[in-house]
Design a protein around this motif. Structure first.
Motif, PDB file in Angstrom:
ATOM      1  N   THR A 180       0.838  -1.204   0.000  1.00 44.64           N
ATOM      2  CA  THR A 180       0.000   0.000   0.000  1.00 44.64           C
ATOM      3  C   THR A 180       0.870   1.250   0.000  1.00 44.64           C
ATOM      4  O   THR A 180       0.617   2.203  -0.750  1.00 44.64           O
ATOM      5  CB  THR A 180      -0.928   0.011   1.231  1.00 44.64           C
ATOM      6  N   ALA A 234       1.066   4.153  -2.878  1.00 42.30           N
ATOM      7  CA  ALA A 234       0.694   5.505  -2.437  1.00 42.30           C
ATOM      8  C   ALA A 234       1.837   6.478  -2.676  1.00 42.30           C
ATOM      9  O   ALA A 234       1.615   7.617  -3.142  1.00 42.30           O
ATOM     10  CB  ALA A 234       0.307   5.484  -0.958  1.00 42.30           C
ATOM     11  N   ILE A 263      -6.662   2.720  -4.760  1.00 42.83           N
ATOM     12  CA  ILE A 263      -6.371   1.729  -3.718  1.00 42.83           C
ATOM     13  C   ILE A 263      -7.634   1.525  -2.881  1.00 42.83           C
ATOM     14  O   ILE A 263      -8.184   2.488  -2.344  1.00 42.83           O
ATOM     15  CB  ILE A 263      -5.218   2.187  -2.805  1.00 42.83           C
ATOM     16  N   GLU A 300      -2.640   5.194   5.678  1.00 45.94           N
ATOM     17  CA  GLU A 300      -1.892   5.440   4.447  1.00 45.94           C
ATOM     18  C   GLU A 300      -2.777   6.021   3.350  1.00 45.94           C
ATOM     19  O   GLU A 300      -2.316   6.823   2.523  1.00 45.94           O
ATOM     20  CB  GLU A 300      -1.240   4.136   3.963  1.00 45.94           C
ATOM     21  N   ILE A 301      -4.029   5.600   3.313  1.00 47.76           N
ATOM     22  CA  ILE A 301      -4.908   6.054   2.226  1.00 47.76           C
ATOM     23  C   ILE A 301      -5.997   7.008   2.702  1.00 47.76           C
ATOM     24  O   ILE A 301      -6.830   7.445   1.907  1.00 47.76           O
ATOM     25  CB  ILE A 301      -5.557   4.845   1.511  1.00 47.76           C
ATOM     26  N   ARG A 323      -7.221  10.498   0.999  1.00 51.39           N
ATOM     27  CA  ARG A 323      -6.585  10.555  -0.313  1.00 51.39           C
ATOM     28  C   ARG A 323      -7.645  10.301  -1.372  1.00 51.39           C
ATOM     29  O   ARG A 323      -8.455   9.370  -1.250  1.00 51.39           O
ATOM     30  CB  ARG A 323      -5.468   9.511  -0.416  1.00 51.39           C
ATOM     31  N   GLY A 366      -7.827   6.747  -2.590  1.00 51.66           N
ATOM     32  CA  GLY A 366      -7.946   5.649  -1.635  1.00 51.66           C
ATOM     33  C   GLY A 366      -9.291   5.559  -0.961  1.00 51.66           C
ATOM     34  O   GLY A 366      -9.978   6.561  -0.767  1.00 51.66           O
TER      35      GLY A 366
END
Length: 374
Positions: free
Chosen positions: A109, A113, A126, A140-141, A144, A147
């Motif tokens: 991931t 990213a 994602i 992480e997402i 976004r 994401g």
């Protein structure tokens, strides 16, 4: 939503389907639209989470890219990304991770990213499926544009952190099985053009049918015989080809958690499989019961004096060879997810048999057993 009560002896089956029907539906609709619009999907997970992806999405009428495909040519997903976006129009990374903390999902991931953020690519999306939106993968997402995180609840009893889960061998069937059925029905929706509500109705039917089959299985004499045989000192080998191998790996991972606590092991057939011997157990999965290599494995183990058990869809050449068989009369596409649910009960029964026989059960395994049977 009212809790599902479909499986008398295995409450985790009920919890699995209850959690699935309580999924974040708004997020799920958005995720499905993204997958529908994709030209290719990349599947990422570890262990049984990855096998859930493989079983669920096998047969999807889109290009499926695996990590083996990527690792064969590139060091990581960051390096693979420019080649992938030249080859495909829209690409979706689908991540399956209950905790959001397992190494492979976290790293893959992050790789993608980082690439999207640095290069400004508009071709990638994602989608992460998991039970913890605040996990490393979720963060992480988060926020976004490319994401999205779809929350699917995990078991009510689980390890406190990733290290504890790794060391204790906690089994997460509540999440893994639910995610497998979810991916399977997403695939069917996309392939057949179902409406979202029709997909949910199919999942409800799955709950009833699979619950009834699991009840039939765990109350059968064949189940009791297989469990009794597995308390022996012999090794356990699980066999299958194609989608059967994905299910076989899920079974072997569960059983190895338990058997290794007693200095024994469970594994799948492969290049490093030891020669069969008296006292070994072979569990075979085959929809047709006519696949030649599978028949050869069964015959080889039988001749060596091993106990051989098969899961098939009908009477076949395989059922004539083995000691016992359990039939699940379903089409191939429905057979494998159903077998994954049925065979998850084997690990539960094995722990119960060891416990009732007076064996000292490691605390972590006993805790898990209580969590799925109470």
């Amino acid at each position: 939503m009212k809790k599902i009560c479909i499986c008398e002896g295995m409450p985790y089956i009920d919890e699995s389907f209850s959690n699935l029907l309580e999924i974040d539906k708004k997020g799920l609709r958005r995720a499905i639209r993204t997958i529908e619009n994709a030209d290719a999907i990349i599947l990422v997970g570890e262990g049984r989470s990855y096998e859930a992806l493989e079983i669920g999405f096998r047969g999807l009428e889109k290009k499926i890219i695996t990590l083996d495909d990527i690792d064969f040519r590139w060091n990581n997903l960051y390096e693979a990304a420019p080649y992938l976006e030249r080859q495909f129009g829209r690409i979706v990374l689908i991540v399956n991770t209950s905790s959001g903390e397992t190494p492979t999902p976290k790293q893959r991931t992050k790789d993608l990213a980082d690439y999207i953020d640095e290069k400004g690519s508009k071709k990638f999306r994602i989608i992460a499926f998991g039970s913890r939106p605040d996990s490393s993968v979720g963060k992480e997402i988060r926020n976004r544009e490319y994401g999205s995180f779809v929350k699917l609840k995990g078991p009510k009893s689980k390890a406190k952190n990733a290290e504890e889960a790794l060391n204790s061998g906690i089994m997460n069937d509540v999440y893994e099985l639910a995610s497998m059925i979810l991916f399977y029905r997403i695939k069917e929706k996309i392939n057949y053009g179902w409406k979202f509500e029709e997909m949910l109705e199919e999942i409800k039917k799955d709950a009833q049918e699979i619950g009834q089959l699991v009840n039939q299985w765990i109350n059968s004499e064949k189940y009791k015989i297989l469990i009794k045989q597995m308390t022996s000192r012999g090794k356990i080998i699980v066999a299958g080809l194609g989608p059967s191998k994905d299910v076989a790996l899920m079974i072997a991972i569960r059983l190895n958690h338990i058997k290794r606590a007693f200095g024994e092991e469970a594994n799948i057939t492969g290049a490093f499989t030891q020669k069969p011997r008296l006292g070994d157990i072979l569990i075979v999965i085959s929809h047709s019961g006519e696949t030649k290599p599978v028949l050869e494995w069964a015959e080889k183990f039988k001749k060596a004096g091993a106990f051989v058990f098969a899961f098939c869809s009908r009477e076949s050449s395989l059922t004539q060879i083995v000691d016992w068989s359990f039939l699940v009369p379903k089409e191939a596409k429905d057979f494998y997810p159903t077998i994954a649910y049925l065979t998850s009960a084997i690990a539960v029964g094995l722990v119960e048999e060891f416990k009732n026989s007076g064996y000292s059960i490691p605390p972590d395994i006993l805790t898990w057993w209580h969590s799925v049977t109470e």
